[in-house]
Design an enzyme around this catalytic site. Structure first.
Site, PDB file in Angstrom:
ATOM      1  N   GLY A   1       0.876  -1.041  -0.053  1.00 22.86           N
ATOM      2  CA  GLY A   1      -0.083   0.093   0.031  1.00 22.86           C
ATOM      3  C   GLY A   1       0.910   1.162   0.016  1.00 22.86           C
TER       4      GLY A   1
ATOM      5  N   GLN B   1       3.479   9.879   1.049  1.00 21.65           N
ATOM      6  CA  GLN B   1       4.498   9.211   1.122  1.00 21.65           C
ATOM      7  C   GLN B   1       5.557   9.273  -0.179  1.00 21.65           C
ATOM      8  OE1 GLN B   1       2.422   5.231   2.462  1.00 21.65           O
ATOM      9  NE2 GLN B   1       4.549   5.026   3.267  1.00 21.65           N
TER      10      GLN B   1
ATOM     11  N   CYS C   1       6.034  -0.124   7.261  1.00 24.15           N
ATOM     12  CA  CYS C   1       5.864   1.078   6.497  1.00 24.15           C
ATOM     13  C   CYS C   1       6.919   1.574   5.534  1.00 24.15           C
ATOM     14  CB  CYS C   1       5.420   2.228   7.362  1.00 24.15           C
ATOM     15  SG  CYS C   1       4.936   3.666   6.833  1.00 24.15           S
ATOM     16  N   LEU C   2       6.504   1.628   4.317  1.00 20.70           N
ATOM     17  CA  LEU C   2       7.791   2.083   3.350  1.00 20.70           C
ATOM     18  C   LEU C   2       8.436   3.274   4.036  1.00 20.70           C
ATOM     19  CD1 LEU C   2       6.055   1.290  -0.204  1.00 20.70           C
ATOM     20  CD2 LEU C   2       7.875   0.071   1.358  1.00 20.70           C
TER      21      LEU C   2
ATOM     22  N   HIS D   1      -4.063   1.513   7.640  1.00 25.82           N
ATOM     23  CA  HIS D   1      -2.698   2.117   7.780  1.00 25.82           C
ATOM     24  C   HIS D   1      -2.500   3.341   6.937  1.00 25.82           C
ATOM     25  CE1 HIS D   1       1.750   1.633   8.181  1.00 25.82           C
ATOM     26  NE2 HIS D   1       1.698   2.198   6.974  1.00 25.82           N
ATOM     27  N   GLU D   2      -2.899   3.012   5.418  1.00 20.86           N
ATOM     28  CA  GLU D   2      -2.580   4.127   4.601  1.00 20.86           C
ATOM     29  C   GLU D   2      -3.536   5.255   4.755  1.00 20.86           C
ATOM     30  OE1 GLU D   2       0.043   3.971   2.947  1.00 20.86           O
ATOM     31  OE2 GLU D   2       0.228   1.702   2.858  1.00 20.86           O
TER      32      GLU D   2
ATOM     33  N   HIS E   1      -2.006   7.784   6.735  1.00 26.56           N
ATOM     34  CA  HIS E   1      -1.044   8.797   6.150  1.00 26.56           C
ATOM     35  C   HIS E   1      -1.800   9.926   5.834  1.00 26.56           C
ATOM     36  CE1 HIS E   1       2.788   6.672   6.469  1.00 26.56           C
ATOM     37  NE2 HIS E   1       2.148   5.526   5.941  1.00 26.56           N
TER      38      HIS E   1
END
Length: 187
Positions: free
Chosen positions: A49, A54, A95-96, A137-138, A141
């Site tokens: 995702g 991000q 997480c990226l 999660h996304e 952000h």
């Protein structure tokens, strides 16, 4: 021929990650290019995702590839999580924007999301399991909420050195501000 966009992942503690994202207003070729570039970055980074902040964009755009199969890809534009339900489950989330850091995060198993597609057509669906978790999660952000905010004090302590290293790398990559910048150039 239009130039293809290419994004890099923005790492913690970059301030763009803390800003609340703005709704998408133009459903055009530029948005399609952003979404395509986000999917490319997500796959290249081996993520499941990715949220627009991000990649440095303050837009309410999420892309997901929960199974790794393109046929299961999801695009959520201007999403709103209108309900969360089900058992609260614990999962080791990564997480990226926090490379190499995984933390146990508790979230409801299901969420209902209102969003629009790439043309602006309204959608509403309930997502559960791994897909529901990725969306939550996304979605965080888009609201400026990060993995570190979901960590328990014990998780923060466990990852203190990795978090400190990300802060150090960020500071090293940024020139000093104001009078210190002038001094740095003269020194």
């Amino acid at each position: 021929m239009a130039q293809q966009l290419e994004f890099e992942v923005v790492l913690y503690p970059d301030p763009v990650l803390r800003k609340v994202s703005e709704p998408v207003r133009a459903f055009d070729e530029a948005l399609q290019a952003v979404v395509a570039a986000m999917f490319a970055r997500m796959r290249k980074s081996k993520g499941v995702g990715l949220a627009a902040p991000q990649v440095g964009l303050r837009q309410r755009v999420l892309v997901l590839g929960p199974t790794g199969e393109e046929k299961d890809d999801l695009i959520l534009i201007n999403p709103i999580v209108v309900a969360r339900a089900g058992d609260r489950t614990v999962f080791d989330e990564g997480c990226l924007s926090f490379p190499g850091i995984y933390a146990e995060v508790t979230r409801p198993d299901r969420c209902t999301v209102q969003s629009v597609d790439l043309t602006g057509r309204p959608l509403e669906a309930e997502y559960s399991g791994f897909t529901g978790r990725i969306i939550q999660h996304e979605y965080d952000h888009l609201e400026g909420i990060l993995l570190v905010d979901r960590m328990t004090p014990a998780e923060k302590l466990k990852h203190k050195s990795a978090l400190d290293e990300l802060v150090t790398r960020y500071k090293r990559a940024r020139p000093p501000e104001g009078p210190r910048r002038e001094a740095a150039r003269q020194g």
